[in-house]
Scaffold this motif. Structure first.
Motif, PDB file in Angstrom:
ATOM      1  N   TYR A 157       0.699  -1.142  -0.627  1.00 36.41           N
ATOM      2  CA  TYR A 157       0.399  -0.087  -0.306  1.00 36.41           C
ATOM      3  C   TYR A 157       1.352   0.831  -0.034  1.00 36.41           C
ATOM      4  O   TYR A 157       1.691   1.492   1.000  1.00 36.41           O
ATOM      5  CB  TYR A 157      -1.231   0.681   1.602  1.00 36.41           C
ATOM      6  CG  TYR A 157       0.024  -0.120   2.643  1.00 36.41           C
ATOM      7  CD1 TYR A 157      -0.124   1.732   2.660  1.00 36.41           C
ATOM      8  CD2 TYR A 157      -0.213  -0.950   3.368  1.00 36.41           C
ATOM      9  CE1 TYR A 157       0.368   1.678   4.130  1.00 36.41           C
ATOM     10  CE2 TYR A 157       0.073  -0.447   4.363  1.00 36.41           C
ATOM     11  CZ  TYR A 157       0.588   0.537   4.969  1.00 36.41           C
ATOM     12  OH  TYR A 157       1.107   1.220   6.111  1.00 36.41           O
ATOM     13  N   ALA A 183      -3.827   0.740  -2.414  1.00 43.59           N
ATOM     14  CA  ALA A 183      -4.277   0.549  -1.255  1.00 43.59           C
ATOM     15  C   ALA A 183      -2.786   1.781  -0.754  1.00 43.59           C
ATOM     16  O   ALA A 183      -3.000   2.365  -1.719  1.00 43.59           O
ATOM     17  CB  ALA A 183      -3.789  -1.000  -0.682  1.00 43.59           C
ATOM     18  N   LYS A 185      -2.135   5.334   2.614  1.00 45.05           N
ATOM     19  CA  LYS A 185      -2.347   5.903   4.027  1.00 45.05           C
ATOM     20  C   LYS A 185      -2.060   6.680   4.092  1.00 45.05           C
ATOM     21  O   LYS A 185      -0.949   7.517   3.308  1.00 45.05           O
ATOM     22  CB  LYS A 185      -1.913   4.749   5.012  1.00 45.05           C
ATOM     23  CG  LYS A 185      -1.804   5.320   6.311  1.00 45.05           C
ATOM     24  CD  LYS A 185      -0.671   4.382   6.790  1.00 45.05           C
ATOM     25  CE  LYS A 185       0.530   4.046   6.746  1.00 45.05           C
ATOM     26  NZ  LYS A 185       1.312   3.953   7.979  1.00 45.05           N
ATOM     27  N   ARG A 211      -8.637   1.336  -0.917  1.00 39.28           N
ATOM     28  CA  ARG A 211      -8.773   0.535   0.327  1.00 39.28           C
ATOM     29  C   ARG A 211      -7.389   2.201   1.057  1.00 39.28           C
ATOM     30  O   ARG A 211      -6.325   2.807   0.743  1.00 39.28           O
ATOM     31  CB  ARG A 211      -7.588  -0.187   1.285  1.00 39.28           C
ATOM     32  CG  ARG A 211      -8.873  -1.229   0.820  1.00 39.28           C
ATOM     33  CD  ARG A 211      -7.693  -3.132   1.058  1.00 39.28           C
ATOM     34  NE  ARG A 211      -6.713  -3.227   0.507  1.00 39.28           N
ATOM     35  CZ  ARG A 211      -5.955  -4.106   0.454  1.00 39.28           C
ATOM     36  NH1 ARG A 211      -5.742  -5.075   1.175  1.00 39.28           N
ATOM     37  NH2 ARG A 211      -4.614  -4.076  -1.049  1.00 39.28           N
ATOM     38  N   CYS A 340      -0.565  -7.054   3.955  1.00 38.17           N
ATOM     39  CA  CYS A 340      -0.334  -5.930   3.211  1.00 38.17           C
ATOM     40  C   CYS A 340       1.324  -5.758   3.614  1.00 38.17           C
ATOM     41  O   CYS A 340       1.557  -6.246   4.813  1.00 38.17           O
ATOM     42  CB  CYS A 340      -1.092  -5.049   3.090  1.00 38.17           C
ATOM     43  SG  CYS A 340      -0.868  -3.780   1.300  1.00 38.17           S
ATOM     44  N   GLU A 342       3.791  -2.110   3.632  1.00 34.25           N
ATOM     45  CA  GLU A 342       3.469  -0.681   3.782  1.00 34.25           C
ATOM     46  C   GLU A 342       4.504  -0.499   2.715  1.00 34.25           C
ATOM     47  O   GLU A 342       5.548  -0.878   2.134  1.00 34.25           O
ATOM     48  CB  GLU A 342       3.893   0.035   4.813  1.00 34.25           C
ATOM     49  CG  GLU A 342       3.809   1.813   4.303  1.00 34.25           C
ATOM     50  CD  GLU A 342       4.342   2.191   6.330  1.00 34.25           C
ATOM     51  OE1 GLU A 342       3.655   3.549   5.600  1.00 34.25           O
ATOM     52  OE2 GLU A 342       4.696   1.993   7.157  1.00 34.25           O
ATOM     53  N   GLY A 364       1.717  -2.262  -7.481  1.00 27.03           N
ATOM     54  CA  GLY A 364       0.907  -3.057  -6.340  1.00 27.03           C
ATOM     55  C   GLY A 364       1.251  -3.669  -5.314  1.00 27.03           C
ATOM     56  O   GLY A 364       1.135  -4.565  -4.295  1.00 27.03           O
TER      57      GLY A 364
END
Length: 389
Positions: A157, A183, A185, A211, A340, A342, A364
């Protein structure tokens, strides 16, 4: 045996950044003379550059292993611990059993209460280097020494959107979505209009299927954390990371109990004891081991405890040259509940020239480096930049 450790050498490597980690400095966040700034959103110090501690461990047979840990601030502290204490207790040891060496080094300071911080960071660097050598001795990648590769390639992600404005951060997220990532953050301390507005903007840009998680940077009490999570929840929050101060286990327990969004913690932990002392009290959904703080030995122990208790594992990534990222990927690939990993794109992409090896992150997914041990080593450019300390 002929492969006993003969030397341990410590280096620092510093690289300039065009933009500080987490994005441009806000008013009141001006760096000091050492290049350190304090983010007002989480009251934490960051350098305006990238810096790592690298450890070169050599065995009698000529094999060389590389380890890495954090050197963001006060790198001399980590170097002093290794040079003055740990190196001499590592030299002469058998590198084929890194966990045994790790446990012995950890116990050296047990009666003084050194269970975290710079001491265990220093241990992590040595541990990674020993696993690198152990893999080379066995002729296997580290993931196979740890029981095989369950997850390859590893889902990744996109972490951090270091742009100055909310529309620019959404545009950056779209850039990575166009490259196959699903995904993401964002960091709440630099969500200038508030976390809920940040997530609303990202959701509108990325669509309903993406996400999106929020890193809350340990900066809230339980009441505030729960309020912010409730405000973000209507916009589809994947998980809430580090919602309360790490020392406040009662607050973590309350947030885990009352939040309907999964809570993720563990980046700052050093050993399995940090998880063991919380897991009966706090209903943690996601564990986030960080290789640079734990080393392969403790990272793996935490991952297996999490699996036994039904917790997902989504490791924190790396702020470094890539040595401990490679270690993290090898250890992650062997974990039963890995979901997953980072991807710190603002560090990985500009710093990938510092490594030799096949590690990559595209479309990804992470691709693990190939070959015995970690499968990576510092490049010639990195070695020119490294300073022995």
């Amino acid at each position: 045996m002929s492969d006993r450790i003969t030397s341990v050498t410590v280096f620092s490597l510093t690289l300039p950044r065009d933009v500080p980690y987490l994005g441009v400095a806000r008013p009141g966040e001006e760096p000091n003379a050492r290049g350190y700034l304090v983010r007002k959103g989480n009251r934490t110090v960051y350098p305006t550059f990238d810096r790592s501690i690298l450890v070169r461990v050599e065995a009698a047979g000529g094999l060389v292993g590389w380890g890495e840990t954090y050197g963001l601030v006060a790198p001399g502290a980590v170097a002093a611990i290794i040079n003055d204490l740990l190196a001499d207790f590592t030299i002469g040891r058998d590198p084929s059993d890194p966990s045994a060496v790790y446990d012995d080094l950890y116990d050296l300071m047990r009666v003084r209460g050194y269970t975290g911080g710079f001491y265990v960071d220093a241990l992590a660097a040595i541990d990674i280097a020993l696993w690198d050598i152990a893999g080379q001795i066995a002729g296997k990648p580290v993931c196979e020494l740890l029981g095989g590769s369950r997850t390859r390639p590893i889902p990744a992600y996109v972490s951090g959107l270091p742009k100055a404005t909310r529309p620019e951060r959404a545009e950056l997220a779209l850039h990575w979505a166009d490259r196959g990532f699903t995904a993401f953050k964002f960091a709440t301390p630099v969500a200038d209009d508030g976390p809920a507005k940040e997530l609303e903007t990202l959701r509108a840009a990325l669509g309903p299927e993406a996400r999106i998680a929020a890193d809350m940077h340990w900066n809230q009490d339980a009441e505030t954390a729960l309020r912010l999570i409730r405000e973000m929840e209507p916009h589809g929050l994947w998980f809430a990371e580090a919602p309360v101060r790490t020392e406040d286990m009662a607050a973590l327990a309350r947030v885990c109990d009352e939040s309907t969004v999964p809570v993720a913690v563990g980046e700052e932990w050093r050993t399995e004891w940090d998880l063991l002392n919380r897991m009966d009290r706090c209903h943690i959904a996601i564990v986030q081991p960080e290789m640079g703080h734990k080393g392969i030995t403790n990272f793996t122990r935490i991952g297996h405890i999490a699996a036994e208790r039904g917790m997902d594992v989504i490791p924190h990534a790396t702020i470094g040259t890539g040595i401990f990222l490679a270690a993290s990927l090898h250890a992650s690939a062997a974990l039963p509940t890995l979901r997953c990993h980072e991807f710190q794109h603002s560090i990985f992409e500009p710093n990938r020239r510092l490594l030799e090896g096949s590690m990559d992150c595209a479309d990804g997914y992470y691709r693990l480096p190939e070959g015995g041990g970690l499968g990576v080593r510092p490049s010639q450019e990195a070695e020119r930049l490294m300073q022995k300390i």
